[in-house]
Scaffold this motif. Structure first.
Motif: not given
Length: 490
Positions: A83-87, A259-271, A303-307, A409-412
Motif C-alpha cells: 500500500t505504501k506505493s499509493s494509498h 515464504l514471502n519474497i517481497g516486491g521488486g518487479f521493475p516497471i518500464k522506464n524506457s522505450l 507471497f509477493t508484495e508488488f507495489g 509515474t503512478g508509484a510513490y
C-alpha cells in the motif's frame, strides 16, 4: 533529411509500442487521446489509468500459475499489494477487484484496512501482512484488527521486542512472520538492512521467543532486498541464503508454511526496456522447489508484495512548455508549467528517470533541450533520458503550444511529494484525473482533485480565518473528549 521528431523515434526505437501509439501528430497512451485530455482539463495534470492496475495483477498471477504448473509446485500463490506505493482509495478499490491481499507498513494503513472492511472490499480471510518497525499505535491497531476477528492478519516481526508487545495487546492466539535482514549490495553504504533480523539470529530467535510461546504461531518467513528482483549474482545469492534459513526453520517449526519474497518487479522506464518476467518467476519457483526437495521439506506457499509493479504503470503527468531560455550557445532551457521537485520528486531525490514523450507536434523538427521547473531551486530540472542520455523535443515555437508527458509515474510520487500539502516555492499541486472504462470500452474521466489555489496554501500556513476557526473547533472538541474521559474514569 530525417529531421522530424517522429523520424528520431523511428530510427531509435521499435515504435509504436504496446502502450504508446500515434494518432496523426498526437500521442496516445493505452489508446487514451492525451491531446483531448489536455483540451478538457488543461495542464499541469496528473492522471491514473485504473484498468492498468488490474492488468498488471493479472499478468503476475499468470506468470506464477504457469511456473508452478511447469515445475509441479505444490504450494499456493498469494498476490499482495504494497500500500505504501499509493494509498489512494481509487487504487485500492481497483486492485481489490482481483482477489488479492494487502501489505501494510504503518499504523494508519490499518485504519485504511478497517475502512475497506466496512465497505466490504476486504474480508476477514484477506491476508493483511504487517511490515515495518512497530511503534505503540501500530501495535494497537494490529491488535484491534485481530481482536475484532480478522483471521489472516500476520504481523512480520522486525525486532526482538515486538513479540512481547503484540502478546500483551492481542487477546488470543495469533500468527507471525519473521523478516530476514538481508545483506545489502556490495556498493551500498552499509552491509546489512536495518529491517528485520539477521540470517544467523533467526533460528535462535524462534527457539527463544516463539517455540514455547502458546499464544504465537510462526507462519511466514519474509525475504526482500532493496534492489528488487533482478537476474544477477547478488539476488540469487541472497535468495539461496534465505532458502537455507527456511529449510532449517521448517524442520523444527511445523507451523511455518509460507515464504514471502517481497516486491521488486521493475516497471518500464524506457522505450528500450527489456525484462523477462516469466523467466524470473520460473527460476525463483524452480530454486524454491529444488531446495525444499533436496532438504525433504514441503514447499511453502508463496507471497509477493508488488507495489510499484501494481500501480506504477497506471500513472502519468502532463506539462506545457511555457517558454524557452537560451542561456548560452549550447543550452536551451524549456520551462514547464510546474515543478519536478514537487510533482515528480524521485527525479530530484534519487535521479530516477521516467519515459518522457511529447503529446503533440510529432511531425515538427526537433532540438536538444534541458527541462526546467518553476521553483527557484537550481536542482529543479530534468536533463537526460535513460534511453538517450539527452532530451530531444519538437522545436519550441511561441505560437505553437507544446505539451510533454511523463509516463509510469503512478508509484510513490504523490506521497513523497506531500500530496495536498505545502509545495516548494508554493507551486500549486496539479489537478488529478482518474481514467477508467465503461462496459462498452469507452473512456470515463473523473476529476479527483482540482489544482491547488492560494486559499489552500494560506489555510495550511495559518493565514486563513477559516483555518483559525477550524483549529479552535478542534481544540474545543479535544477538551470535551478529555473531560468526558475523566468523568468516565472517575
Amino acid at each position: 533529411m530525417n529531421t522530424k521528431y517522429l523520424d528520431l523515434i523511428d530510427q531509435t526505437y521499435y515504435f509504436p509500442q504496446e502502450e504508446f501509439s500515434l494518432d496523426g501528430e498526437h500521442l496516445r497512451f493505452h489508446d487514451i487521446p492525451l491531446n483531448e485530455l489536455v483540451e478538457k482539463y488543461g495542464s499541469p495534470l496528473k492522471f491514473n489509468y485504473l484498468p492498468k492496475i488490474s492488468e498488471n495483477i493479472g499478468r503476475a498471477k499468470s506468470w506464477f500459475a504457469r511456473a508452478m504448473e511447469k515445475h509441479g509446485y505444490k504450494g499456493r500463490y498469494h498476490y499482495c499489494y504494497c500500500t505504501k506505493s499509493s494509498h489512494f482509495q481509487h487504487v485500492l478499490q481497483e486492485a481489490l477487484k482481483n482477489d488479492i491481499h494487502i501489505e501494510t507498513s504503518s499504523a494508519i494503513d490499518i485504519n485504511i484496512v478497517e475502512n475497506l472492511k466496512e465497505q466490504g472490499k476486504i474480508k476477514n480471510d484477506t491476508y493483511v501482512i504487517c511490515n515495518g518497525f512497530k511503534r505503540e499505535k501500530y501495535v494497537e491497531n494490529i491488535a484491534n484488527l485481530i481482536n475484532g476477528g480478522h483471521q489472516n492478519c500476520v504481523p512480520i516481526i522486525d525486532n526482538y521486542e515486538e513479540i512481547d508487545l503484540l502478546s500483551e495487546a492481542i487477546d488470543g492466539d495469533f500468527q507471525v512472520g519473521i523478516r530476514i535482514a538481508s545483506e545489502e549490495e556490495p556498493k551500498f553504504e552499509f552491509y546489512t538492512s536495518r529491517l528485520g533480523i539477521g540470517y544467523k539470529n533467526i533460528v535462535p530467535f524462534y527457539e527463544n521467543q516463539i517455540k514455547d510461546n502458546d499464544k504465537v504461531e510462526l507462519k511466514m518467513l519474509h525475504f526482500f532486498i532493496n534492489t528488487g528482483i533482478r537476474d544477477n549474482a547478488y539476488y540469487w545469492n541472497e535468495l539461496v541464503k534465505c532458502l537455507k534459513v527456511y529449510v532449517r526453520l521448517k524442520k523444527i517449526c511445523p507451523t511455518l508454511d509460507s515464504l514471502n519474497i517481497g516486491g521488486g518487479f521493475p516497471i518500464k522506464n524506457s522505450l528500450h526496456f527489456e525484462y523477462d518476467y516469466q523467466y524470473m518467476v520460473d527460476e525463483i519457483i524452480n530454486q524454491i522447489n529444488s531446495t525444499c526437495g533436496e532438504a525433504e521439506v514441503p514447499v511453502p506457499h508463496i507471497f509477493t508484495e508488488f507495489g510499484s509493479f501494481t500501480v506504477g504503470e497506471s500513472g502519468g503527468a502532463i506539462y506545457e512548455i511555457l517558454y524557452q531560455k537560451q542561456q548560452n550557445d549550447r543550452e536551451k532551457w524549456n520551462m514547464i508549467d510546474s515543478s519536478f521537485i514537487t510533482t515528480l520528486p524521485d527525479t530530484w531525490a534519487i535521479n530516477k528517470r521516467f519515459i518522457m514523450l511529447p503529446i503533440n507536434r510529432w511531425h515538427d523538427e526537433y532540438e536538444r533541450v534541458l527541462l526546467g521547473g518553476l521553483t527557484c531551486d537550481s536542482d529543479d530540472y530534468y536533463n537526460s533520458e535513460q534511453h538517450m542520455n539527452a532530451i530531444y523535443l519538437p522545436k519550441y515555437k511561441r505560437d505553437k503550444p507544446l505539451y510533454i508527458g511523463f509516463f509510469n509515474t503512478g508509484a510513490y510520487q504523490e506521497t513523497i511529494g506531500g500530496y495536498g500539502g505545502l509545495q516548494h516555492c508554493l507551486i500549486p499541486q496539479p489537478k488529478h484525473v482518474l481514467i477508467g472504462k465503461d462496459e462498452n470500452g469507452n473512456f470515463i474521466y473523473e476529476l479527483f482533485s482540482p489544482q491547488q489555489n492560494a486559499e489552500d496554501f494560506l489555510g495550511i500556513l495559518g493565514y486563513s480565518d477559516r483555518r483559525d476557526k477550524k483549529s479552535e473547533e478542534d481544540v474545543n472538541e479535544t477538551r470535551k473528549a478529555d473531560t468526558h474521559l475523566k468523568d468516565t474514569t472517575a
